[in-house]
Design a protein around this motif. Structure first.
Motif, PDB file in Angstrom:
ATOM      1  N   PHE A 177     -10.568   1.682   7.444  1.00  0.00           N
ATOM      2  CA  PHE A 177     -10.422   1.755   5.996  1.00  0.00           C
ATOM      3  C   PHE A 177     -11.747   1.465   5.301  1.00  0.00           C
ATOM      4  CE2 PHE A 177      -5.733   1.630   5.521  1.00  0.00           C
ATOM      5  CZ  PHE A 177      -5.382   1.393   6.822  1.00  0.00           C
ATOM      6  N   GLY A 178     -11.937   2.094   4.162  1.00  0.00           N
ATOM      7  CA  GLY A 178     -13.015   1.669   3.278  1.00  0.00           C
ATOM      8  C   GLY A 178     -12.656   0.347   2.630  1.00  0.00           C
ATOM      9  N   LYS A 179     -13.639  -0.247   1.973  1.00  0.00           N
ATOM     10  CA  LYS A 179     -13.396  -1.550   1.337  1.00  0.00           C
ATOM     11  C   LYS A 179     -12.585  -1.396   0.051  1.00  0.00           C
ATOM     12  CE  LYS A 179     -17.203  -4.413   3.001  1.00  0.00           C
ATOM     13  NZ  LYS A 179     -17.203  -3.858   4.327  1.00  0.00           N
ATOM     14  N   GLY A 180     -12.422  -0.173  -0.414  1.00  0.00           N
ATOM     15  CA  GLY A 180     -11.610   0.050  -1.600  1.00  0.00           C
ATOM     16  C   GLY A 180     -12.430   0.120  -2.869  1.00  0.00           C
ATOM     17  N   TYR A 204       1.924   0.681  13.382  1.00  0.00           N
ATOM     18  CA  TYR A 204       0.577   0.110  13.314  1.00  0.00           C
ATOM     19  C   TYR A 204       0.641  -1.286  12.709  1.00  0.00           C
ATOM     20  CZ  TYR A 204      -0.749   5.019  13.735  1.00  0.00           C
ATOM     21  OH  TYR A 204      -0.882   6.321  14.167  1.00  0.00           O
ATOM     22  N   TYR A 229      -2.015  -3.949  10.831  1.00  0.00           N
ATOM     23  CA  TYR A 229      -3.313  -4.122  10.204  1.00  0.00           C
ATOM     24  C   TYR A 229      -3.382  -5.532   9.633  1.00  0.00           C
ATOM     25  CZ  TYR A 229      -3.753   0.953  10.388  1.00  0.00           C
ATOM     26  OH  TYR A 229      -3.833   2.255  10.820  1.00  0.00           O
ATOM     27  N   ILE A 258       0.851  -1.185   0.000  1.00  0.00           N
ATOM     28  CA  ILE A 258       0.000   0.000   0.000  1.00  0.00           C
ATOM     29  C   ILE A 258       0.884   1.231   0.000  1.00  0.00           C
ATOM     30  CG2 ILE A 258      -1.676   1.314   1.333  1.00  0.00           C
ATOM     31  CD1 ILE A 258      -2.795  -1.303   2.359  1.00  0.00           C
ATOM     32  N   GLN A 271      -5.413  -7.729   6.473  1.00  0.00           N
ATOM     33  CA  GLN A 271      -6.234  -7.585   5.276  1.00  0.00           C
ATOM     34  C   GLN A 271      -6.600  -8.954   4.730  1.00  0.00           C
ATOM     35  OE1 GLN A 271      -4.434  -5.469   1.954  1.00  0.00           O
ATOM     36  NE2 GLN A 271      -6.444  -4.744   1.270  1.00  0.00           N
ATOM     37  N   LEU A 323      -6.343   3.738  12.062  1.00  0.00           N
ATOM     38  CA  LEU A 323      -7.220   4.116  10.964  1.00  0.00           C
ATOM     39  C   LEU A 323      -8.274   3.044  10.739  1.00  0.00           C
ATOM     40  CD1 LEU A 323      -4.678   5.334   8.261  1.00  0.00           C
ATOM     41  CD2 LEU A 323      -6.126   6.762   9.686  1.00  0.00           C
ATOM     42  N   PHE A 329      -7.747  -2.517  11.321  1.00  0.00           N
ATOM     43  CA  PHE A 329      -6.807  -2.108  12.370  1.00  0.00           C
ATOM     44  C   PHE A 329      -6.687  -3.176  13.449  1.00  0.00           C
ATOM     45  CE2 PHE A 329      -4.645   0.492  15.337  1.00  0.00           C
ATOM     46  CZ  PHE A 329      -5.282   0.407  16.566  1.00  0.00           C
ATOM     47  N   LEU A 351      -0.279  -6.467   7.678  1.00  0.00           N
ATOM     48  CA  LEU A 351       0.420  -5.275   7.216  1.00  0.00           C
ATOM     49  C   LEU A 351       0.932  -4.466   8.398  1.00  0.00           C
ATOM     50  CD1 LEU A 351      -2.265  -4.181   4.625  1.00  0.00           C
ATOM     51  CD2 LEU A 351       0.024  -4.955   4.041  1.00  0.00           C
ATOM     52  N   GLN A 359     -10.952  -7.331   0.879  1.00  0.00           N
ATOM     53  CA  GLN A 359     -11.380  -6.389   1.909  1.00  0.00           C
ATOM     54  C   GLN A 359     -10.339  -5.302   2.118  1.00  0.00           C
ATOM     55  OE1 GLN A 359     -14.440  -6.732   3.583  1.00  0.00           O
ATOM     56  NE2 GLN A 359     -14.736  -8.331   2.066  1.00  0.00           N
ATOM     57  N   GLY A 360     -10.762  -4.193   2.713  1.00  0.00           N
ATOM     58  CA  GLY A 360      -9.797  -3.185   3.116  1.00  0.00           C
ATOM     59  C   GLY A 360      -9.074  -3.632   4.369  1.00  0.00           C
ATOM     60  N   PRO A 361      -7.927  -3.026   4.674  1.00  0.00           N
ATOM     61  CA  PRO A 361      -7.213  -3.388   5.899  1.00  0.00           C
ATOM     62  C   PRO A 361      -8.045  -3.114   7.143  1.00  0.00           C
ATOM     63  CG  PRO A 361      -5.825  -2.102   4.412  1.00  0.00           C
ATOM     64  CD  PRO A 361      -7.221  -2.025   3.882  1.00  0.00           C
ATOM     65  N   ILE A 413      -8.014   3.170  -1.761  1.00  0.00           N
ATOM     66  CA  ILE A 413      -8.613   2.998  -0.442  1.00  0.00           C
ATOM     67  C   ILE A 413      -8.620   4.324   0.299  1.00  0.00           C
ATOM     68  CG2 ILE A 413      -8.468   1.759   1.745  1.00  0.00           C
ATOM     69  CD1 ILE A 413      -6.795  -0.379   0.278  1.00  0.00           C
ATOM     70  N   PHE A 440       3.709   1.967   4.501  1.00  0.00           N
ATOM     71  CA  PHE A 440       3.359   0.565   4.701  1.00  0.00           C
ATOM     72  C   PHE A 440       4.485  -0.356   4.256  1.00  0.00           C
ATOM     73  CE2 PHE A 440      -1.133   0.265   5.840  1.00  0.00           C
ATOM     74  CZ  PHE A 440      -1.547   1.573   5.635  1.00  0.00           C
TER      75      PHE A 440
END
Lengths: 112, 116
Positions: free
Chosen positions: A102-105, B33, B35, A43, B37, A100, B45, B91, B41-43, A86, B107
Motif C-alpha cells: 500500500f501507499g502511505k495514503g 488477507y 494486514y 477501508i 496498520q 498487496l 501486508f 485488518l 501509515q498505510g496498511p 490509498i 475489508f
C-alpha cells in the motif's frame, strides 16, 4: 518487490474543486486498487483497474501501465469526500498468490 | 454474513500476554488477507490464505505471529508474548479470487490492539 509512492500526502481544497491524487509503482502489475478510508473507519474498495479508465459517480481512476502510474480524480468535490485515499498494488509482479503493498495514503480534506 | 467481520473490535493487553484476533470473511471468499496498520501509515501486508493454506506469509514480522484458517473460512491471527510495538489496527480482507488474479478486496472494520 513493488514499491508504491503517492502524492500529495496531504491535500486541502474547497468544495467543488477538481481533485487529483497520484500513484506510482515500481514493478509491473496485473491490477491496481484505489481504496478509501474514513477517519476511524474501515477501508472501502473504490476501484480495481488493470488498464485505461474507470468511472463511478464523481470518481474517475486512470492507469498507464507503461508509465507505471495511476491517478484518482474527484469531480465537484464535497466535504463528504474527506478521507484518506490509498493506492495498492500486488507485492510482486506477475500476479498469482500474493498480498498487496500500500501507499502511505493521501489525506484529503474538502472544506465547505 | 454480509461483510467481513472482525472480533474483537478493541483489545487492550499487557506486554508479554498472548492475543488472538478473529476474522470471519464473506461467505464463499477463498482468499483471505491479514494486514496491520499503524497510526498515520498505510496498511502493511502480513499473510495471505488461499483456502486453508497460507500461500504467502512473508509479511509476518517474526515468529511471535502466527495465523490459521483450518476450515478455509474463519481465520485467527495469534500473537505470542506481545510487545508495545505490536500495537496497531489489524485488518482482515477477503476476496473471491486472489488479488494477483484481480480479485476485489473487501475489508473488515479492523481489530485495534493496544499493548500496555
Amino acid at each position: 518487490k513493488n514499491e508504491v509512492e503517492q502524492s500529495p500526502q496531504n491535500l486541502t481544497a474547497q468544495e467543488g474543486e477538481f481533485i487529483t491524487i497520484n500513484c506510482s509503482y515500481s514493478v509491473g502489475i496485473s491490477a491496481l486498487h484505489w481504496l478509501q478510508q474514513h477517519p476511524g473507519g474501515g477501508i472501502v474498495s473504490l476501484f480495481m483497474l488493470s488498464s485505461g479508465k474507470k468511472k463511478h459517480g464523481r470518481l474517475i481512476a486512470t492507469i498507464n501501465i507503461q508509465e507505471k502510474h495511476s491517478s484518482l480524480h474527484i469531480t465537484a468535490s464535497h466535504p463528504r469526500d474527506s478521507a484518506v485515499y490509498i493506492c495498492a498494488v500486488p507485492l510482486y509482479s506477475g500476479g498469482g498468490a500474493d498480498g498487496l503493498t500500500f501507499g502511505k495514503g493521501t489525506h484529503l480534506i474538502i472544506q465547505p | 454474513g454480509a461483510g467481513v467481520s472482525q472480533t474483537p473490535s478493541n483489545k487492550v493487553t499487557e506486554k508479554g500476554k498472548y492475543v488472538e484476533l478473529r476474522c470471519d470473511p464473506i461467505s464463499g471468499h477463498t482468499a483471505l488477507y491479514w494486514y496491520r496498520q499503524s497510526l498515520g501509515q498505510g496498511p502493511e501486508f502480513l499473510i495471505y490464505f488461499q483456502g486453508t493454506g497460507a500461500a504467502d506469509d512473508s509479511g509476518l514480522p517474526n515468529d511471535r505471529f502466527f495465523a490459521v484458517r483450518p476450515e478455509g473460512s474463519v481465520s485467527t491471527l495469534k500473537i505470542q508474548r506481545t510487545e508495545r510495538g505490536d500495537s496497531a489496527v489489524y485488518l482482515c480482507a477477503s476476496s473471491l479470487i486472489s488479488v494477483g488474479g484481480t480479485g476485489e478486496l473487501f475489508f473488515g472494520e479492523g481489530s485495534r490492539l493496544t499493548v500496555l
